[in-house]
Write a protein that holds these residues in place. Structure first.
Motif, PDB file in Angstrom:
ATOM      1  N   LEU A 117      36.043 -13.716 -22.756  1.00 60.30           N
ATOM      2  CA  LEU A 117      37.497 -13.809 -22.636  1.00 60.30           C
ATOM      3  C   LEU A 117      38.167 -12.440 -22.774  1.00 60.30           C
ATOM      4  O   LEU A 117      39.110 -12.126 -22.041  1.00 60.30           O
ATOM      5  N   LEU A 118      37.679 -11.636 -23.691  1.00 63.17           N
ATOM      6  CA  LEU A 118      38.238 -10.290 -23.866  1.00 63.17           C
ATOM      7  C   LEU A 118      38.039  -9.458 -22.605  1.00 63.17           C
ATOM      8  O   LEU A 118      38.956  -8.750 -22.163  1.00 63.17           O
ATOM      9  N   TYR A 119      36.857  -9.546 -22.023  1.00 65.35           N
ATOM     10  CA  TYR A 119      36.574  -8.819 -20.782  1.00 65.35           C
ATOM     11  C   TYR A 119      37.493  -9.311 -19.660  1.00 65.35           C
ATOM     12  O   TYR A 119      38.097  -8.507 -18.949  1.00 65.35           O
ATOM     13  N   ARG A 120      37.586 -10.625 -19.506  1.00 61.58           N
ATOM     14  CA  ARG A 120      38.415 -11.193 -18.442  1.00 61.58           C
ATOM     15  C   ARG A 120      39.882 -10.808 -18.629  1.00 61.58           C
ATOM     16  O   ARG A 120      40.574 -10.494 -17.662  1.00 61.58           O
ATOM     17  N   LYS A 121      40.358 -10.825 -19.858  1.00 60.79           N
ATOM     18  CA  LYS A 121      41.746 -10.456 -20.153  1.00 60.79           C
ATOM     19  C   LYS A 121      41.992  -8.982 -19.793  1.00 60.79           C
ATOM     20  O   LYS A 121      43.063  -8.641 -19.264  1.00 60.79           O
TER      21      LYS A 121
ATOM     22  N   LYS B 227      44.384  -5.274 -14.276  1.00 55.55           N
ATOM     23  CA  LYS B 227      44.140  -4.573 -13.015  1.00 55.55           C
ATOM     24  C   LYS B 227      44.638  -5.350 -11.804  1.00 55.55           C
ATOM     25  O   LYS B 227      44.968  -4.756 -10.787  1.00 55.55           O
ATOM     26  N   ILE B 228      44.671  -6.683 -11.894  1.00 52.79           N
ATOM     27  CA  ILE B 228      44.980  -7.485 -10.704  1.00 52.79           C
ATOM     28  C   ILE B 228      46.238  -8.347 -10.836  1.00 52.79           C
ATOM     29  O   ILE B 228      46.608  -9.030  -9.885  1.00 52.79           O
ATOM     30  N   LEU B 229      46.900  -8.293 -11.975  1.00 47.43           N
ATOM     31  CA  LEU B 229      48.017  -9.201 -12.229  1.00 47.43           C
ATOM     32  C   LEU B 229      49.141  -9.081 -11.197  1.00 47.43           C
ATOM     33  O   LEU B 229      49.648 -10.095 -10.721  1.00 47.43           O
ATOM     34  N   SER B 230      49.531  -7.883 -10.824  1.00 49.62           N
ATOM     35  CA  SER B 230      50.654  -7.764  -9.880  1.00 49.62           C
ATOM     36  C   SER B 230      50.279  -8.335  -8.517  1.00 49.62           C
ATOM     37  O   SER B 230      51.105  -9.005  -7.875  1.00 49.62           O
TER      38      SER B 230
ATOM     39  N   CYS C 213      43.368 -14.251 -14.433  1.00 48.67           N
ATOM     40  CA  CYS C 213      44.808 -14.455 -14.617  1.00 48.67           C
ATOM     41  C   CYS C 213      45.165 -15.886 -14.986  1.00 48.67           C
ATOM     42  O   CYS C 213      46.305 -16.155 -15.353  1.00 48.67           O
ATOM     43  N   GLY C 214      44.227 -16.813 -14.859  1.00 47.20           N
ATOM     44  CA  GLY C 214      44.479 -18.205 -15.186  1.00 47.20           C
ATOM     45  C   GLY C 214      44.967 -19.011 -13.992  1.00 47.20           C
ATOM     46  O   GLY C 214      45.296 -18.471 -12.933  1.00 47.20           O
ATOM     47  N   ALA C 215      44.993 -20.308 -14.183  1.00 44.99           N
ATOM     48  CA  ALA C 215      45.527 -21.222 -13.173  1.00 44.99           C
ATOM     49  C   ALA C 215      47.042 -21.254 -13.331  1.00 44.99           C
ATOM     50  O   ALA C 215      47.594 -20.831 -14.349  1.00 44.99           O
ATOM     51  N   VAL C 216      47.719 -21.774 -12.307  1.00 44.34           N
ATOM     52  CA  VAL C 216      49.162 -21.924 -12.357  1.00 44.34           C
ATOM     53  C   VAL C 216      49.490 -23.397 -12.165  1.00 44.34           C
ATOM     54  O   VAL C 216      49.025 -24.023 -11.209  1.00 44.34           O
ATOM     55  N   LEU C 217      50.251 -23.951 -13.102  1.00 36.52           N
ATOM     56  CA  LEU C 217      50.725 -25.326 -12.983  1.00 36.52           C
ATOM     57  C   LEU C 217      52.055 -25.283 -12.241  1.00 36.52           C
ATOM     58  O   LEU C 217      52.987 -24.602 -12.655  1.00 36.52           O
ATOM     59  N   VAL C 218      52.103 -26.015 -11.125  1.00 33.96           N
ATOM     60  CA  VAL C 218      53.291 -26.023 -10.264  1.00 33.96           C
ATOM     61  C   VAL C 218      53.961 -27.385 -10.388  1.00 33.96           C
ATOM     62  O   VAL C 218      53.304 -28.421 -10.266  1.00 33.96           O
ATOM     63  N   GLY C 219      55.252 -27.369 -10.623  1.00 38.44           N
ATOM     64  CA  GLY C 219      56.019 -28.609 -10.733  1.00 38.44           C
ATOM     65  C   GLY C 219      56.137 -29.314  -9.392  1.00 38.44           C
ATOM     66  O   GLY C 219      55.902 -28.725  -8.334  1.00 38.44           O
TER      67      GLY C 219
END
Length: 158
Positions: free
Chosen positions: A10-14, A19-22, A97-103
């Motif tokens: 998790l630390l590595y992934r975080k 680097k890729i968030l934007s 970056c995780g999944a995104v929950l969309v309404g």
């Protein structure tokens, strides 16, 4: 001192997320027409639980289709997700970056450009875990193909 391998991962992934968030946020933003759509980015452990849970389910139906038009492909996907909450997993970015929950009410953008977004796979998982839709973007011989897969699941008796 021993560190839990999962926590180390998790630390590595975080760290990779930074680097890729934007680029990830640009993909998510460009994927939907409504800029005011309710979207919640999940943390990595929550995302991992979703992935592990969906992997534990029994597939009862699988439908595969290939489209040459993104509009037709997204029309097919929209028929499944329309007016429902769902999770979006983009490429391999979700691992960092995780999944995104969309309404409910999310309208897919038929002008989403996979090449400009350096994207080749989208996954939509209904929040009730009854269905998973995958869109794979394939480009070859000057032709763009969108390979769609819809898997329906039977929930295990808990």
């Amino acid at each position: 001192m021993n560190i839990d391998p999962y926590k180390k991962e998790l630390l590595y992934r975080k760290a990779q997320e930074k680097k890729i968030l934007s680029a990830f946020e640009k993909k998510i933003s460009g994927l939907f027409l409504d800029r005011h759509l309710k979207k919640l980015r999940l943390n990595l452990p929550e995302t991992d639980r979703i992935i592990n849970f969906i992997r534990s389910l029994h597939v009862t139906q699988c439908i595969e289709k290939t489209y040459t038009s993104l509009s037709d492909c997204f029309g097919f996907v929209s028929a499944e997700i329309e007016e429902r909450e769902f999770y979006v997993l983009v490429d391999e970015d979700w691992k960092y970056c995780g999944a995104v929950l969309v309404g409910s009410g999310g309208t897919l953008n038929c002008n989403f450009n996979f090449d400009d977004n350096t994207s080749d796979e989208l996954r939509f998982i209904l929040a009730d875990f009854s269905t998973q839709i995958t869109v794979d973007y394939v480009q070859g011989s000057g032709e763009c193909l969108y390979e769609c897969s819809i898997k329906r699941y039977m929930r295990p008796n808990i």
